[in-house]
Write an enzyme that holds these catalytic residues in place. Structure first.
Site, mmCIF file in Angstrom:
data_model
loop_
_atom_site.group_PDB
_atom_site.id
_atom_site.type_symbol
_atom_site.label_atom_id
_atom_site.label_comp_id
_atom_site.label_asym_id
_atom_site.label_seq_id
_atom_site.Cartn_x
_atom_site.Cartn_y
_atom_site.Cartn_z
ATOM 1 N N THR A 72 79.076 42.769 9.882
ATOM 2 C CA THR A 72 79.365 41.526 9.174
ATOM 3 C C THR A 72 80.871 41.416 8.975
ATOM 4 O OG1 THR A 72 77.267 41.749 7.994
ATOM 5 C CG2 THR A 72 78.862 40.164 7.120
ATOM 6 N N LYS B 69 84.289 40.709 7.416
ATOM 7 C CA LYS B 69 84.819 40.688 6.052
ATOM 8 C C LYS B 69 86.307 40.357 6.096
ATOM 9 C CE LYS B 69 80.839 42.340 4.470
ATOM 10 N NZ LYS B 69 79.940 41.615 3.568
ATOM 11 N N LYS C 217 78.578 39.301 12.867
ATOM 12 C CA LYS C 217 77.728 38.420 12.064
ATOM 13 C C LYS C 217 78.538 37.596 11.078
ATOM 14 C CE LYS C 217 74.287 38.833 8.350
ATOM 15 N NZ LYS C 217 75.223 38.444 7.269
ATOM 16 N N GLU D 96 76.141 35.553 4.954
ATOM 17 C CA GLU D 96 75.140 34.535 4.638
ATOM 18 C C GLU D 96 75.725 33.299 3.978
ATOM 19 O OE1 GLU D 96 75.063 37.704 1.371
ATOM 20 O OE2 GLU D 96 75.171 37.645 3.567
ATOM 21 N N HIS E 137 68.655 36.016 7.762
ATOM 22 C CA HIS E 137 69.145 36.697 6.564
ATOM 23 C C HIS E 137 68.236 36.343 5.392
ATOM 24 C CE1 HIS E 137 71.738 38.132 3.328
ATOM 25 N NE2 HIS E 137 72.359 38.843 4.251
ATOM 26 N N ARG E 138 68.088 37.293 4.459
ATOM 27 C CA ARG E 138 67.149 37.113 3.346
ATOM 28 C C ARG E 138 67.863 36.814 2.033
ATOM 29 N NH1 ARG E 138 64.894 43.181 1.815
ATOM 30 N NH2 ARG E 138 66.915 44.236 1.721
ATOM 31 N N HIS F 80 66.712 41.039 7.924
ATOM 32 C CA HIS F 80 67.267 42.097 7.084
ATOM 33 C C HIS F 80 66.143 42.755 6.287
ATOM 34 C CE1 HIS F 80 71.730 41.286 7.356
ATOM 35 N NE2 HIS F 80 71.189 40.350 8.109
#
Length: 475
Positions: free
Chosen positions: A173, A175, A201, A204, A294-295, A327
């Protein structure tokens, strides 16, 4: 004012507050193969009999209401009502019960998770007779499973598209999750993919903010994907988040990704909603896009032990709605997840047939009728020292996602990606040689450090990083 008068009712109808047990508590009921079965963890209010409470759950989530209505005589309640067919106390808990409810399949619209949830968990969780209620598991009958398309492609087709076999997939992910410009964002993606990751990624909450509009991000990320593919000879991807404020906006972003030729997009399925997710899954299936799910928001729903919906239910319904990745927690990272519970719903995501196993929280045998599986994504506070445990826990059919564990490398993004790739391949080789990663994993990583300075630097940085908190949701 006309004074109220007492009305005498006919012989076949009598109004008044219902005793739910008379109609909806049916311990002699034999479950049908087509029924949808639910297991609720139920905590009645003091003084409320559990049989009345579980019957109320069955009633209020199917055909019932608080009083007798004359229109009950215009249909067959025996055909359509939910039935509480079993009730058992929860061992070690005071005034808690597992209530088993069977719902006729005709109560639900075909292929609609939205309608399924609206019925089963729509109003009943606010019922005053209940102190708390949690949906622990659902048995989706084969007849109802077959009304869903499911994941756009599934695990095997994804491997064929990516030409990647024999190991887990690696992701990262980007950052900081918010604040980068589109160009700098694309640069970070390129460095990670060039270093050896399979995927990067969007976080979210990256949608289309003033500092980085979605179309700009899509263009710079596509450039990074193509450049890294040309340099490495491997197929690469980035989970472009198509989640938007409207369904039309979501599909517009998915169409843009298709036109750019990228392999995968992403959706926040709980905040976006099941209707939107199912529409997006159908689009991805029709246009050859993989769909990463994604959750975000799941812990609001599933973290409390006594109230809400367990994640195994959210995972099952995502498989029905559609998604190629989901996820699932890490067991060893910074996010909530007990090992046996996590492995239970990981099997429900990946496998075609899963037997009832209460030791892992699985209340019902589930037959997916050859519906494609969903690849679990382990993400959240993991780094190279966790790699042996992750390979041992998840096996090959998983995506291991290191955000800070890649971008936090002291030498930069690309060396961080190299460190993770070396660690993964070393652990996979050791496992294939028959070594026990649970006992020897640390030695495997230390040995690999001798020929990978990038891995050695990563091991030094994160050698003392641990997230040792007790799990809230236990069996």
């Amino acid at each position: 004012m006309v004074p109220q008068t007492e009305t005498k009712t006919g012989a076949g109808f009598k109004a008044g507050v219902k005793d739910y047990r008379l109609t909806y508590y049916t311990p002699d009921y034999v479950v049908s193969e087509t029924d949808i079965l639910a297991a609720f963890r139920m905590t009645p209010q003091p003084g409320v009999p559990p049989e009345e409470c579980d019957a109320a759950v069955a009633a209020e989530s199917s055909t019932g209401t608080w009083t007798t209505v004359w229109t009950d005589g215009l249909t067959s309640l025996d055909k359509y009502k939910g039935r509480c067919y079993d009730l058992e106390p929860v061992p070690g808990e005071e005034n808690q019960y597992i209530a088993y409810v069977a719902y006729p399949i005709d109560l639900f619209e075909e292929g609609s998770v939205t309608n399924l949830f609206t019925s089963i968990v729509g109003n009943v969780f606010g019922f005053k007779a209940l102190r708390a209620l949690r949906l622990e598991d659902l048995r989706i009958s084969p007849a109802y499973v077959k009304t869903f398309v499911g994941p756009p492609h599934g695990i095997q087709v994804e491997r064929d598209k990516l030409n990647k076999y024999g190991r887990g997939l690696l992701g990262c992910t980007i950052k900081p999750k918010l604040g980068l410009s589109a160009k700098n964002y694309g640069r970070a993606v390129y460095e990670c993919l060039r270093g050896g990751l399979d995927f990067t990624k969007d976080d979210e909450n990256v949608n289309s903010q003033p500092f980085m509009r979605w179309r700009d991000r899509f263009l710079f990320v596509a450039e990074a994907i193509y450049k890294s593919q040309a340099e490495t000879g491997e197929i690469k991807g980035h989970y472009l988040n198509a989640t938007a404020g409207t369904a039309e906006g979501m599909l517009q972003r998915a169409q843009c990704a298709k036109e750019l030729g990228v392999p995968i997009i992403m959706h926040d399925y709980l905040t976006g909603g099941f209707t939107a997710n199912t529409s997006l899954a159908h689009y991805c299936r029709d246009h050859g896009l993989l769909l990463h799910i994604h959750r975000a928001m799941h812990a609001v729903i599933d973290r409390q032990r006594n109230h809400g919906i367990h994640f195994r239910v959210l995972a099952k319904t995502l498989r029905m709605s559609g998604g190629d990745h989901l996820h699932s927690g890490t067991v060893v990272g910074k996010l909530e997840g007990e090992r046996e519970v996590t492995l239970g719903f990981v099997d429900l995501m990946r496998d075609n047939f899963v037997e009832k196993d209460r030791s892992r929280g699985i209340y019902f045998t589930q037959d997916w009728c050859s519906m494609p599986g969903v690849m679990p994504v382990a993400s959240g506070g993991i780094h190279v020292w966790h790699m042996p445990a992750l390979v041992e826990i998840f096996g090959d059919d998983a995506c291991l996602q290191f955000g800070g564990g890649t971008l936090g490398h002291p030498w930069g993004n690309a060396p961080g990606a190299v460190a993770n790739r070396v660690a993964l391949e070393a652990c996979t080789q050791a496992r294939n040689e028959g070594r026990d990663l649970a006992r020897e994993g640390g030695n495997v990583i230390r040995s690999a450090c001798k020929w990978s300075p990038e891995l050695a630097a990563a091991c030094e940085v994160w050698k003392e990083i641990k997230f040792e908190f007790d799990t809230i949701d236990k069996l």
